[in-house]
Write an enzyme that holds these catalytic residues in place. Structure first.
Site, mmCIF file in Angstrom:
data_model
loop_
_atom_site.group_PDB
_atom_site.id
_atom_site.type_symbol
_atom_site.label_atom_id
_atom_site.label_comp_id
_atom_site.label_asym_id
_atom_site.label_seq_id
_atom_site.Cartn_x
_atom_site.Cartn_y
_atom_site.Cartn_z
ATOM 1 N N ARG A 1 -34.774 -176.068 18.792
ATOM 2 C CA ARG A 1 -33.642 -176.837 18.264
ATOM 3 C C ARG A 1 -33.118 -177.829 19.302
ATOM 4 O O ARG A 1 -32.687 -178.924 18.963
ATOM 5 C CB ARG A 1 -32.537 -175.915 17.753
ATOM 6 C CG ARG A 1 -31.474 -176.646 16.947
ATOM 7 C CD ARG A 1 -30.527 -175.693 16.225
ATOM 8 N NE ARG A 1 -30.992 -175.325 14.905
ATOM 9 C CZ ARG A 1 -30.792 -176.046 13.796
ATOM 10 N NH1 ARG A 1 -30.080 -177.159 13.842
ATOM 11 N NH2 ARG A 1 -31.270 -175.650 12.637
ATOM 12 N N GLU B 1 -21.515 -175.419 12.747
ATOM 13 C CA GLU B 1 -21.934 -175.774 14.100
ATOM 14 C C GLU B 1 -21.788 -177.260 14.459
ATOM 15 O O GLU B 1 -21.461 -177.578 15.613
ATOM 16 C CB GLU B 1 -23.390 -175.356 14.330
ATOM 17 C CG GLU B 1 -23.614 -173.866 14.285
ATOM 18 C CD GLU B 1 -25.099 -173.532 14.200
ATOM 19 O OE1 GLU B 1 -25.679 -173.724 13.115
ATOM 20 O OE2 GLU B 1 -25.666 -173.125 15.207
HETATM 21 N N1 MTE Z 1 -16.055 -169.822 12.647
HETATM 22 C C1 MTE Z 1 -15.356 -168.721 12.988
HETATM 23 N N2 MTE Z 1 -14.043 -168.679 12.706
HETATM 24 N N3 MTE Z 1 -15.953 -167.659 13.601
HETATM 25 C C2 MTE Z 1 -17.286 -167.670 13.911
HETATM 26 O O1 MTE Z 1 -17.801 -166.694 14.463
HETATM 27 N N4 MTE Z 1 -19.407 -168.944 13.846
HETATM 28 C C3 MTE Z 1 -20.019 -170.278 13.803
HETATM 29 C C4 MTE Z 1 -19.484 -171.071 12.612
HETATM 30 N N5 MTE Z 1 -18.064 -170.994 12.542
HETATM 31 C C5 MTE Z 1 -18.050 -168.828 13.577
HETATM 32 C C6 MTE Z 1 -17.371 -169.890 12.916
HETATM 33 C C7 MTE Z 1 -21.468 -170.246 13.727
HETATM 34 S S1 MTE Z 1 -22.319 -170.019 15.153
HETATM 35 C C8 MTE Z 1 -22.142 -170.444 12.556
HETATM 36 S S2 MTE Z 1 -23.824 -170.505 12.511
HETATM 37 C C9 MTE Z 1 -21.437 -170.623 11.280
HETATM 38 O O2 MTE Z 1 -20.020 -170.506 11.426
HETATM 39 C C10 MTE Z 1 -21.930 -169.568 10.297
HETATM 40 O O3 MTE Z 1 -21.259 -169.591 9.106
HETATM 41 P P1 MTE Z 1 -21.649 -170.519 7.858
HETATM 42 O O4 MTE Z 1 -23.101 -170.728 7.887
HETATM 43 O O5 MTE Z 1 -21.200 -169.721 6.702
HETATM 44 O O6 MTE Z 1 -20.885 -171.771 8.058
HETATM 45 C C1 QUE Z 2 -31.445 -172.060 13.665
HETATM 46 C C2 QUE Z 2 -31.090 -170.754 13.711
HETATM 47 C C3 QUE Z 2 -32.076 -169.743 13.758
HETATM 48 C C4 QUE Z 2 -33.422 -170.105 13.777
HETATM 49 C C5 QUE Z 2 -33.747 -171.439 13.752
HETATM 50 C C6 QUE Z 2 -32.771 -172.396 13.691
HETATM 51 C C7 QUE Z 2 -31.764 -168.366 13.779
HETATM 52 C C8 QUE Z 2 -32.825 -167.427 13.799
HETATM 53 C C9 QUE Z 2 -34.152 -167.857 13.822
HETATM 54 C C10 QUE Z 2 -35.311 -166.999 13.788
HETATM 55 C C11 QUE Z 2 -36.554 -167.489 14.187
HETATM 56 C C12 QUE Z 2 -37.687 -166.726 14.122
HETATM 57 C C13 QUE Z 2 -37.630 -165.421 13.651
HETATM 58 C C14 QUE Z 2 -36.396 -164.926 13.234
HETATM 59 C C15 QUE Z 2 -35.261 -165.708 13.318
HETATM 60 O O1 QUE Z 2 -34.395 -169.177 13.824
HETATM 61 O O2 QUE Z 2 -30.581 -168.022 13.761
HETATM 62 O O3 QUE Z 2 -36.348 -163.689 12.741
HETATM 63 O O4 QUE Z 2 -38.742 -164.650 13.573
HETATM 64 O O5 QUE Z 2 -32.513 -166.115 13.794
HETATM 65 O O6 QUE Z 2 -33.095 -173.703 13.623
HETATM 66 O O7 QUE Z 2 -29.796 -170.418 13.691
HETATM 67 MO MO1 MOS Z 3 -24.737 -169.630 14.530
HETATM 68 S S1 MOS Z 3 -25.263 -169.869 16.500
HETATM 69 O O1 MOS Z 3 -26.302 -170.175 13.997
HETATM 70 O O2 MOS Z 3 -24.771 -167.932 14.450
#
Ligand code: MTE
Ligand code: QUE
Ligand code: MOS
Length: 775
Positions: A309, A730
């Site tokens: 990524r 994100e």
């Molecule tokens: N917002 C809050 N309040 N708490 C969290 O832990 N996690 C973030 C984001 N926003 C988070 C948050 C992350 S890392 C992700 S991937 C997304 O929420 C996941 O939720 P969604 O896919 O339902 O938006």
């Molecule tokens: C973003 C993500 C994830 C990702 C790729 C993204 C993620 C994740 C995995 C992943 C990859 C290979 C595996 C698996 C999970 O890829 O959260 O089980 O075999 O878990 O672009 O957030």
């Molecule tokens: Mo969010 S880092 O994809 O849990």
């Protein structure tokens, strides 16, 4: 009509009143025991012996478990190589090795010092440089190649060669890793975990205990924050609790203290990136060659996907006609680094934003103009370095509008004047962008399932694989379902996530929780809509109740769903203008023995990426945004304030603009913390020193921008996602980078002929050191 409405978060009352139940709020059950994991006091080497006898004899200690008690002691989402408890080889300092079990945490804490380790230490690897020197790698990515970078660099009028370095980041969720395991009949087990990935937790628990998946249920009510830190790393702690619960046949609770959590769990990946960039006299990038090095820590975890990524996001918002991008994940002796909001994206994008600042200073040009010049186009220059074409690219519009809305040009002139005065302060101003690819780059993860149950009074329960961590996914799904049936949102409850209702789920991650699970829920609702409309059609035609046959396959139902509207708690048939109240409709369906429950499976269409060639369409669409930040630096102390930030985001048609505003502001502040004050300190043995809020500085209310504007543009074109919304979780994290580039911008007013160079985080110490280099 609840789509697009600011209905409150489904836990907002509970969170402020204390009614929301987190894992450690669950009432103690009879015979429940507590678990204290104990870590190894070395970063690398081999454990020869663990002496637990004296600890076991201490008052209040009921049992002690170590690696040899596990049926299977290796887990890992991508590569199963990480021990749940240290077996012999040590990966990092404070890695869990022993489980102390009792009924009083005080007793366990007292007993902890009686655990003795006999360790044969070896030299730990404690930096990316050291890992490179020792050839210690977890993963090397296939290069991303577009055009001919060597030819482009050879011809380029200007070249800069450099490195960019950013640090890790602690997730700092308010609820630490937490789990309670309840032994059930027949060897089954029920896990209540603070996990973003219940299916993975189920899987790791089953494997660790030698059970099959159908013998383990994992339940997640909510998390007190996850931010990626509970995606993979909740699982081993659940396995520890499950081990104790099954061995002792008592419920077992493992809730880490903040300090233990910070020492034992992984963080955002530090990166060190080497690059060479070629550009023309105007500042147009002609070619970029880069090698990204991520610090994976001791084990693979999700590092390979995170590096991928980062490589996907090295372009930021800017067109790279020629690029050659390589990447490696280093194996070091730190906690295994893991998912954290942005998932490598911030580390990639920050590199190009830093490069653009350098190009501007080098050419003595305004950095905003360099960015506009390099920005992806709408009709041309709109294909990424991995071959994905941008659809309806809003970036040029976003840059143009933020420049005007933030009064950029006037403020730049004011800052130029201010910085000539000898006030002891310098100011900086900078814009950065986010173009975040939405979808898991591991294609198989882009699927989800949902279960919708309509009850006899017309209220609805919906269950999906999504986990609520504060981001509001439950509220969005509630809105989607309420909207589908035309009923008020309070008539819909999103139920506790559980692997017995929704199977083989993906982690709630990659910002696509609402995308995938919302779409699955909608699909189930549409199937129910069809069935109920079909029934209503019979009612309108006066078919006697007993004669209504079973609903035919939906394709054969001879139904024009467009003729029906579910709204205002009733179903309307447009051609006849007849209506039926929603509760009556539901009752009629029940009496006619028509199913009021539906399950649906959804997969994201249109994804295809060829890993061998690093070309294709890894993402469903992009979420874009821009931010302008202004900072003021005290040149005597290096301390700074963010005076003002303006954010402009494209979120398509937001499902809930209020929740999304919270996500944008929260993500920005979290991103800003990463690039400013959140610095991880380790001693020379590799032990984390900054393991509490007294030594690890997250932003507080004083650190937030003094003036803060957050706006969304209107965009109705995102047909790729449910109700034309866009994922939000994100993408705005990356906008925090604008504070760092603003700090770098301030430095250029004092750096003379040299290019300012700062690492991230640009702590006040880092700023002061750099300023002192100019004297
Ligand atoms: N917002 C809050 N309040 N708490 C969290 O832990 N996690 C973030 C984001 N926003 C988070 C948050 C992350 S890392 C992700 S991937 C997304 O929420 C996941 O939720 P969604 O896919 O339902 O938006
Ligand atoms: C973003 C993500 C994830 C990702 C790729 C993204 C993620 C994740 C995995 C992943 C990859 C290979 C595996 C698996 C999970 O890829 O959260 O089980 O075999 O878990 O672009 O957030
Ligand atoms: Mo969010 S880092 O994809 O849990």
């Amino acid at each position: 009509m609840s789509i697009g409405q600011n209905i409150p978060h489904d836990s907002s009352r509970g969170h402020v009143s204390g009614g929301s139940v987190f894992i450690d709020d669950r009432l103690l059950t009879q015979k429940e025991v507590l678990i204290l994991p104990v870590g190894v006091p070395a970063a690398s080497g081999t454990v020869k012996n663990i002496y637990t006898d004296i600890a076991a004899q201490q008052e209040g200690v009921l049992a002690v478990f170590t690696a040899k008690d596990l049926h299977h002691n290796a887990w890992g989402t991508i590569i199963p190589e990480q021990p749940i408890l240290v077996q012999d080889k040590i990966g990092y300092y404070d890695e869990p090795a022993v489980l102390l079990v009792g009924t009083s945490m005080e007793a366990l804490l007292r007993a902890r010092s009686h655990i003795k380790f006999e360790i044969e230490k070896s030299e730990p690897i404690l930096s990316i440089d050291d890992a490179i020197r020792k050839n210690s790698f977890i993963y090397k990515a296939n290069a991303f190649v577009t055009g001919d970078v060597d030819a482009a660099l050879a011809k380029a009028p200007h070249k800069l060669k450099g490195e960019f370095e950013c640090g890790g980041q602690e997730h700092f969720y308010l609820e630490s890793q937490a789990c309670i395991a309840y032994p059930l009949e027949d060897g089954q087990i029920e896990i209540h975990s603070s996990s973003q990935h219940p299916s993975e937790t189920q899987h790791v628990v089953a494997e660790a205990l030698g059970l099959s998946l159908h013998e383990v249920v994992c339940i997640v009510k909510r998390m007190g924050g996850g931010f990626g830190g509970k995606e993979s790393q909740a699982a081993p702690f659940a396995a520890m609790a499950a081990l104790v619960a099954t061995r002792m046949q008592r419920p077992a609770r493992l809730c880490l203290s903040k300090d233990d959590d910070m020492m034992m769990t992984g963080k955002r990946h530090p990166f060190k990136n080497f690059y060479e960039v070629g550009f023309d006299n105007d500042g147009r990038i002609l070619g970029l060659k880069a090698h990204l090095y991520a610090d994976g820590g001791a084990y693979a975890d999700l590092s390979s996907s995170i590096l991928d990524r980062a490589m996907f996001h090295i372009d930021g918002a800017y067109y790279l006609p020629n690029a050659h991008i390589e990447g490696s994940v280093c194996r070091t002796n730190f906690h295994s680094n893991t998912a954290f909001r942005g998932f490598g994206g911030p580390q990639g994008t920050m590199t190009i934003e830093s490069i653009l600042e350098d190009i501007a200073v080098y050419l003595k040009k305004e950095a905003f103009e360099i960015r506009e010049l390099n920005c992806y186009g709408v009709e041309k220059n709109n294909v990424t370095h991995y071959g994905q074409k941008l659809d309806h690219n809003p970036l040029p519009e976003l840059f143009a509008r933020i420049k005007k809305d933030s009064d950029y040009e006037r403020r730049r002139q004011e800052i130029d004047v201010f910085n000539r005065s000898q006030s002891g302060y310098i100011r900086g101003l900078s814009v950065t962008a986010t173009k975040f690819g939405i979808a898991f780059t591991a294609r198989f993860l882009n699927q989800g399932n949902a279960l919708v149950n309509v009850h006899k009074d017309g209220t609805v329960q919906v269950s999906t694989g999504a986990t609520e961590m504060g981001q509001g996914v439950n509220t969005k799904i509630q809105q989607i379902v309420a909207h589908a049936f035309g009923i008020p949102p309070q008539d819909v409850k999103v139920m506790t996530t559980s692997t017995e209702k929704n199977h083989n789920t993906s982690p709630t991650a990659a910002s696509s929780g609402s995308d995938i699970n919302g779409a699955a829920a909608l699909k189930a609702c549409v199937a129910l809509q069809k069935r109920l409309a079909w029934l209503f059609q019979h009612i309108i035609h006066g078919t006697p109740m007993n004669d209504i046959a079973e609903c035919p396959p939906l394709e054969d139902a001879q139904l024009r769903l467009e003729d029906f509207i579910f709204s205002g708690k009733e179903l309307q048939h447009l051609p006849t203008k007849q209506t039926i109240a929603w509760p009556d409709l539901v009752k009629r369906a029940y009496l006619n023995r028509i199913s009021l429950g539906e399950y649906a499976h959804f997969k994201t269409e249109g994804l295809g990426f060829d890993k061998a060639r690093s070309m294709g369409t890894p993402f469903s669409y992009f979420t874009n945004g821009v931010a302008v930040s202004e900072v003021q630096v005290d040149t005597w102390t290096g301390e700074y304030k963010v005076l003002r930030t303006d954010i402009l985001m494209d979120l398509g048609r937001p499902l809930n603009p209020g929740i999304d505003r919270g996500q944008v502001t929260g993500a920005f502040i979290q991103g800003m913390g990463w690039v400013t004050t959140e610095k991880l300190y380790y001693n020379k043995d590799g032990k984390l020193l900054s393991h509490s809020p007294t030594t690890y500085k997250i932003p507080n209310i004083q650190d937030t921008p003094r003036e803060f504007h957050v706006h969304f543009i209107e965009n109705n074109e995102n047909r790729q996602n449910v109700h034309r919304s866009k994922a939000v979780g994100e993408p705005p994290f990356l906008l925090g980078i604008s504070v760092w580039t603003a700090l770098k911008d301030a430095l250029k007013y004092r750096s003379g002929k040299t290019l300012p160079y700062i690492k991230s985080p640009a702590t006040p110490e880092e700023m002061l050191m750099e300023l002192s280099r100019y004297e």
